[in-house]
Design a protein around this motif. Structure first.
Motif, PDB file in Angstrom:
ATOM      1  N   LEU A  26      34.239  37.595  39.165  1.00 54.03           N
ATOM      2  CA  LEU A  26      35.681  37.982  39.693  1.00 54.03           C
ATOM      3  C   LEU A  26      35.545  37.368  41.452  1.00 54.03           C
ATOM      4  O   LEU A  26      36.367  36.865  41.885  1.00 54.03           O
ATOM      5  CB  LEU A  26      36.075  39.276  39.763  1.00 54.03           C
ATOM      6  N   LEU A  27      34.171  37.616  41.925  1.00 50.32           N
ATOM      7  CA  LEU A  27      33.966  36.916  43.114  1.00 50.32           C
ATOM      8  C   LEU A  27      34.160  35.462  43.040  1.00 50.32           C
ATOM      9  O   LEU A  27      34.672  34.807  44.090  1.00 50.32           O
ATOM     10  CB  LEU A  27      32.679  37.406  43.908  1.00 50.32           C
ATOM     11  N   ASP A  28      33.610  34.873  42.094  1.00 48.05           N
ATOM     12  CA  ASP A  28      33.789  33.330  41.810  1.00 48.05           C
ATOM     13  C   ASP A  28      35.073  32.916  41.519  1.00 48.05           C
ATOM     14  O   ASP A  28      35.438  31.863  41.909  1.00 48.05           O
ATOM     15  CB  ASP A  28      32.583  32.930  40.738  1.00 48.05           C
ATOM     16  N   LEU A  29      35.694  33.688  40.586  1.00 46.93           N
ATOM     17  CA  LEU A  29      37.009  33.400  40.186  1.00 46.93           C
ATOM     18  C   LEU A  29      38.269  33.478  41.256  1.00 46.93           C
ATOM     19  O   LEU A  29      39.320  33.005  41.351  1.00 46.93           O
ATOM     20  CB  LEU A  29      37.447  33.939  38.995  1.00 46.93           C
ATOM     21  N   GLY A  30      38.157  34.415  42.013  1.00 48.07           N
ATOM     22  CA  GLY A  30      39.022  34.807  42.836  1.00 48.07           C
ATOM     23  C   GLY A  30      40.048  35.778  42.447  1.00 48.07           C
ATOM     24  O   GLY A  30      39.975  36.985  42.507  1.00 48.07           O
ATOM     25  N   THR A  31      40.986  35.098  41.596  1.00 51.11           N
ATOM     26  CA  THR A  31      41.859  36.059  40.743  1.00 51.11           C
ATOM     27  C   THR A  31      41.966  35.616  39.069  1.00 51.11           C
ATOM     28  O   THR A  31      42.165  34.149  39.175  1.00 51.11           O
ATOM     29  CB  THR A  31      43.225  35.886  41.467  1.00 51.11           C
ATOM     30  N   ASP A  36      39.718  36.081  31.102  1.00 53.78           N
ATOM     31  CA  ASP A  36      38.681  34.956  31.832  1.00 53.78           C
ATOM     32  C   ASP A  36      37.825  35.649  32.229  1.00 53.78           C
ATOM     33  O   ASP A  36      36.571  35.029  32.371  1.00 53.78           O
ATOM     34  CB  ASP A  36      39.948  34.238  32.852  1.00 53.78           C
ATOM     35  N   VAL A  37      37.787  36.963  32.817  1.00 52.23           N
ATOM     36  CA  VAL A  37      36.523  37.608  33.510  1.00 52.23           C
ATOM     37  C   VAL A  37      35.796  37.848  32.526  1.00 52.23           C
ATOM     38  O   VAL A  37      34.453  37.682  32.606  1.00 52.23           O
ATOM     39  CB  VAL A  37      37.243  38.886  34.044  1.00 52.23           C
ATOM     40  N   ALA A  38      36.172  38.128  31.190  1.00 49.04           N
ATOM     41  CA  ALA A  38      35.156  38.715  30.316  1.00 49.04           C
ATOM     42  C   ALA A  38      34.527  37.343  29.769  1.00 49.04           C
ATOM     43  O   ALA A  38      33.280  37.478  29.579  1.00 49.04           O
ATOM     44  CB  ALA A  38      36.054  39.290  28.960  1.00 49.04           C
ATOM     45  N   ARG A  72      41.581  41.089  40.977  1.00 51.31           N
ATOM     46  CA  ARG A  72      41.426  40.250  41.970  1.00 51.31           C
ATOM     47  C   ARG A  72      40.472  40.848  42.875  1.00 51.31           C
ATOM     48  O   ARG A  72      40.503  42.342  42.982  1.00 51.31           O
ATOM     49  CB  ARG A  72      42.422  39.454  42.887  1.00 51.31           C
ATOM     50  N   ALA A  73      39.297  40.336  43.408  1.00 55.93           N
ATOM     51  CA  ALA A  73      38.366  41.176  44.356  1.00 55.93           C
ATOM     52  C   ALA A  73      38.992  41.568  45.616  1.00 55.93           C
ATOM     53  O   ALA A  73      39.989  40.860  46.316  1.00 55.93           O
ATOM     54  CB  ALA A  73      37.089  40.334  44.436  1.00 55.93           C
TER      55      ALA A  73
END
Length: 355
Positions: A26-31, A36-38, A72-73
């Motif tokens: 999630l740090l890389d994806l942002g939101t 998508d996180v999975a 989101r982080a």
């Protein structure tokens, strides 16, 4: 730091493997959506919702609904504070583990070998803080300043403190003001020497000089072993060297470090014609209980002649005999057996001619 290493580090800081992987993703994806996180983290799809909610409870992320669950982080400030707090606790734990390994508890009759000078001086400080009647110290001026608060408190509560300061070539002679309020007497040895701290004739803290080939320390809580360090202190670190500070000056009362020093001075005066009174604090050799007496000198006994250039008898029995209100009381030094009292502090209170 690579992603895999960051995930492993977060696991070590307390996150589960799934939590650490999802948070880093999630740090890389942002939101991103939960799906998508999975996919990005490798967390199984059926588990991702529980993992995200657990991260939200830890205040690492926040979740919200936008057709589907998204996340989101948070700003990393809270996470950073948590991680740094954990790091501080781990560092403190590491130091405590090291200290406990280095500083085994000294039971009565015990002795320990340690490898760090820090351990030696810390234990010496604790010995000084607990001392009730006598402290003998051999140290550098730097370490004397380190121990100064404990020495000052000991002196204030009536402990007899004597210090031998050693200096290396090129170092200045210690300023007498350095010792003011710290001790009764100080001497200067212009040669390197080990660190030695002796407290109450029972506890010893010893370390070789830093330039010595041997690098270890010894901690002792035992009268017999401390007695060996006591004689080393007297013969090598105290007796031969110049007095640089004397709180008592030339007047009375005058306190003596050992019965041998007092007997040596008494043999140089006519105490039979000019009576000398001495107060003795020590232990009754029969009962072991503390005992204090004051009386007039009636005899000094040294059963052999010394060839020592200092005139200081280095072995054998040395006895001071007192008349205490008509009672004969004999006083010996450290380890006295045949005398009535083992004297730990001897003070001349009256003398027509100063010793």
């Amino acid at each position: 730091m690579e992603t895999e290493s960051l995930v492993e580090t977060l696991e070590a800081a307390g996150l589960s493997p799934y939590q650490a992987a999802a948070y880093v993703a999630l740090l890389d994806l942002g939101t991103a959506s939960a799906t998508d996180v999975a996919d990005a983290s490798g967390v199984p799809a059926p588990r991702i919702y529980d993992v995200l909610r657990s991260l939200e409870e830890l205040a690492y992320i926040e979740t919200y609904e936008e057709g589907s669950l998204r996340a989101r982080a948070h700003s990393p400030s809270g996470v950073l504070e948590d991680l740094r707090g954990r790091a501080t606790r781990l560092e403190a734990a590491a130091e405590e583990v090291e200290d406990r390994w280095e500083q085994p508890e000294l039971e009565a009759g015990g002795a320990s070998i340690v490898t760090r000078f820090r351990t030696v001086i810390e234990r010496a400080e604790s010995f000084i803080e607990d001392a009730t009647h006598q402290i003998l110290l051999s140290t550098t001026t730097r370490n004397l300043r380190r121990l100064a608060p404990a020495l000052r408190e000991a002196t204030d509560r009536g402990v007899s403190v004597r210090v031998s300061v050693h200096t290396a070539d090129g170092e200045d002679r210690p300023d007498p003001e350095l010792f003011d309020g710290l001790c009764l007497e100080a001497r200067h040895r212009p040669l390197p020497a080990p660190f030695v701290a002796l407290a109450d004739r029972r506890q010893a803290s010893f370390a070789h000089h830093p330039d010595s080939y041997d690098r270890y320390g010894v901690l002792v809580n035992d009268r017999t072993h401390t007695y060996v360090f006591y004689w080393y202190f007297l013969t090598c670190l105290w007796e031969p060297w110049e007095v640089v500070y004397d709180a008592a000056g030339d007047g009375l009362p005058r306190e003596y470090l050992d019965v041998r020093h007092l007997v040596r001075d008494l043999r140089a005066v006519d105490w039979a014609s000019d009576p000398v009174r001495v107060r003795v604090e020590g232990h009754d050799t029969g009962t072991g209980e503390e005992r204090t007496v004051e009386g007039t000198v009636v005899d000094v006994r040294v059963p052999f002649a010394s060839d020592a250039s200092t005139g200081f008898e280095l072995a054998g029995q040395v006895t001071l005999d007192l008349d205490v209100g008509g009672e004969h009381v004999s006083v010996g030094g450290w380890g006295a057996i045949v005398e009535d009292i083992e004297g730990t502090r001897l003070t001349v209170t009256e003398a027509p001619r100063l010793l």
